[in-house]
Design an enzyme around this catalytic site. Structure first.
Site, PDB file in Angstrom:
ATOM      1  N   LYS A   1       0.838  -1.207   0.000  1.00  0.00           N
ATOM      2  CA  LYS A   1       0.000   0.000   0.000  1.00  0.00           C
ATOM      3  C   LYS A   1       0.876   1.261   0.000  1.00  0.00           C
ATOM      4  CE  LYS A   1      -3.715  -2.574   2.191  1.00  0.00           C
ATOM      5  NZ  LYS A   1      -4.495  -2.920   3.386  1.00  0.00           N
TER       6      LYS A   1
ATOM      7  N   ASP B   1     -10.949   2.363   3.928  1.00  0.00           N
ATOM      8  CA  ASP B   1     -11.185   0.911   3.832  1.00  0.00           C
ATOM      9  C   ASP B   1     -12.683   0.602   3.755  1.00  0.00           C
ATOM     10  OD1 ASP B   1      -9.089  -0.876   3.623  1.00  0.00           O
ATOM     11  OD2 ASP B   1      -8.585  -0.794   5.762  1.00  0.00           O
TER      12      ASP B   1
ATOM     13  N   GLN C   1      -4.523  -1.819   9.647  1.00  0.00           N
ATOM     14  CA  GLN C   1      -4.409  -3.139   9.030  1.00  0.00           C
ATOM     15  C   GLN C   1      -4.937  -4.210   9.982  1.00  0.00           C
ATOM     16  OE1 GLN C   1      -3.503  -3.543   5.841  1.00  0.00           O
ATOM     17  NE2 GLN C   1      -3.788  -5.749   5.909  1.00  0.00           N
TER      18      GLN C   1
HETATM   19  N1  GUN Z   1      -6.791  -7.297   6.253  1.00  0.00           N
HETATM   20  C1  GUN Z   1      -7.156  -8.048   5.177  1.00  0.00           C
HETATM   21  N2  GUN Z   1      -7.665  -7.247   4.213  1.00  0.00           N
HETATM   22  C2  GUN Z   1      -7.610  -5.988   4.683  1.00  0.00           C
HETATM   23  C3  GUN Z   1      -7.993  -4.727   4.131  1.00  0.00           C
HETATM   24  O1  GUN Z   1      -8.505  -4.595   3.013  1.00  0.00           O
HETATM   25  N3  GUN Z   1      -7.770  -3.648   4.938  1.00  0.00           N
HETATM   26  C4  GUN Z   1      -7.234  -3.759   6.170  1.00  0.00           C
HETATM   27  N4  GUN Z   1      -7.088  -2.647   6.884  1.00  0.00           N
HETATM   28  N5  GUN Z   1      -6.889  -4.908   6.715  1.00  0.00           N
HETATM   29  C5  GUN Z   1      -7.074  -6.011   5.966  1.00  0.00           C
END
Ligand code: GUN
Length: 294
Positions: free
Chosen positions: A52, A119, A96
């Site tokens: 990211k 998100d 995350q």
């Molecule tokens: N863990 C697995 N997929 C994601 C996601 O799309 N965003 C976040 N913040 N954590 C995750």
């Protein structure tokens, strides 16, 4: 059979975003800024967060990474969330997941300002999405919609079967594909661990979304000829032929299933890269105030 190339599409999307950031710079506007919080040392989370941050650099966004040790308390994490909520330079941020067991993920998600929730995990965004109001869509379902859109895959009147009812993939994609408009207007079946005769349900799918987290779960004889298969799985499994001793497998037995499909996403190189691209799209929307105004 056509491969749905998430690498190609995500690069296209990032090039479009980079061009827009260039325009913003020329006009002296605000550069989008994404922050990410990671707690602990979960290896998969480290890889996702790095990807990211690298994508932010590729498109010209500002990024901040807040690394917290595994022993961080919930109160400390909530204080960091509040700080990012109140930082006018940060347009959007993510925490995350998964978080260490002593932290309540729901409490943390609820603490994020919905205007910065790129998100799309906050119930305000989820509820707005479900009602068809402007909202930050969760990144993986949004990436799937973008794949369908960019390959011009017909969805109206199609039967879509979703495997898995998670809050971040299965449930939201089932809502989004049943919504009015394109890509949507599907008849959706949401299946889960209590579904009876899963292979029979999957055989009815014109569009299959597999988000169950079990490697190579969907077998060749479960899939209707000509189906569109979207594989959300990212599972690490032992493979002695690899130097690392492991490889990444999807939720679909790709070798067996692919010959029966009209379209299929590879793993890796499919949905995973689109998740990151969608997060970048949401960050630009947050910066421009497209969902909630400035
Ligand atoms: N863990 C697995 N997929 C994601 C996601 O799309 N965003 C976040 N913040 N954590 C995750």
């Amino acid at each position: 059979m056509t491969l749905l190339d998430g690498k190609l599409l995500s690069e296209q999307i990032k090039a479009e975003l980079a061009a827009e950031v260039e325009q913003i710079k020329l006009q002296g506007g605000k550069i989008p800024h994404l922050a990410a919080i990671i707690v602990g040392e979960n290896p998969a989370s480290q890889v996702y967060v790095s990807s990211k941050i690298r994508s932010c650099e590729q498109v010209g966004f500002k990024s901040s990474l807040v690394r917290c040790e595994a022993a961080t308390t919930q109160e400390e994490l909530l204080a960091i969330v509040q700080k990012l909520n109140n930082d006018p330079d940060v347009d959007g941020f993510i925490v995350q997941l998964p978080l260490p067991k002593h932290i309540d993920e729901e409490a943390v998600t609820l603490a994020i300002d919905p205007k910065k929730d790129v998100d799309g995990f906050h119930p305000v965004n989820f509820g707005r999405m479900a009602q068809g109001l402007p909202a930050f869509l969760p990144a993986t379902p949004m990436g799937i919609l973008e794949i369908l859109r960019r390959y011009n895959i017909e969805t109206s009147g199609k039967h879509c079967v979703v495997l898995g009812r998670s809050n971040i993939v299965g449930t939201p994609i089932s809502i989004l594909l049943s919504r009015k408009g394109y890509p949507g207007d599907c008849t959706v079946t949401l299946t889960h661990s209590r579904t009876k005769d899963l292979p029979a349900e999957v055989r009815r799918a014109d569009i299959l979304v597999a988000a169950i987290g079990i490697p190579e779960f969907v077998k060749a004889d479960w899939v209707k000829e000509g189906a569109v298969v979207i594989d959300v799985g990212i599972n690490r499994i032992p493979d002695e032929s690899k130097k690392s001793g492991t490889r990444i497998a999807g939720d679909v037995d790709f070798e067996g299933v692919a010959p029966h499909c009209s379209f299929i996403t590879p793993v890796p190189g499919g949905v995973g890269l689109m998740t990151v691209a969608a997060l970048m799209m949401n960050t630009l929307k947050a910066c421009k105030g497209e969902i909630y105004g400035k």
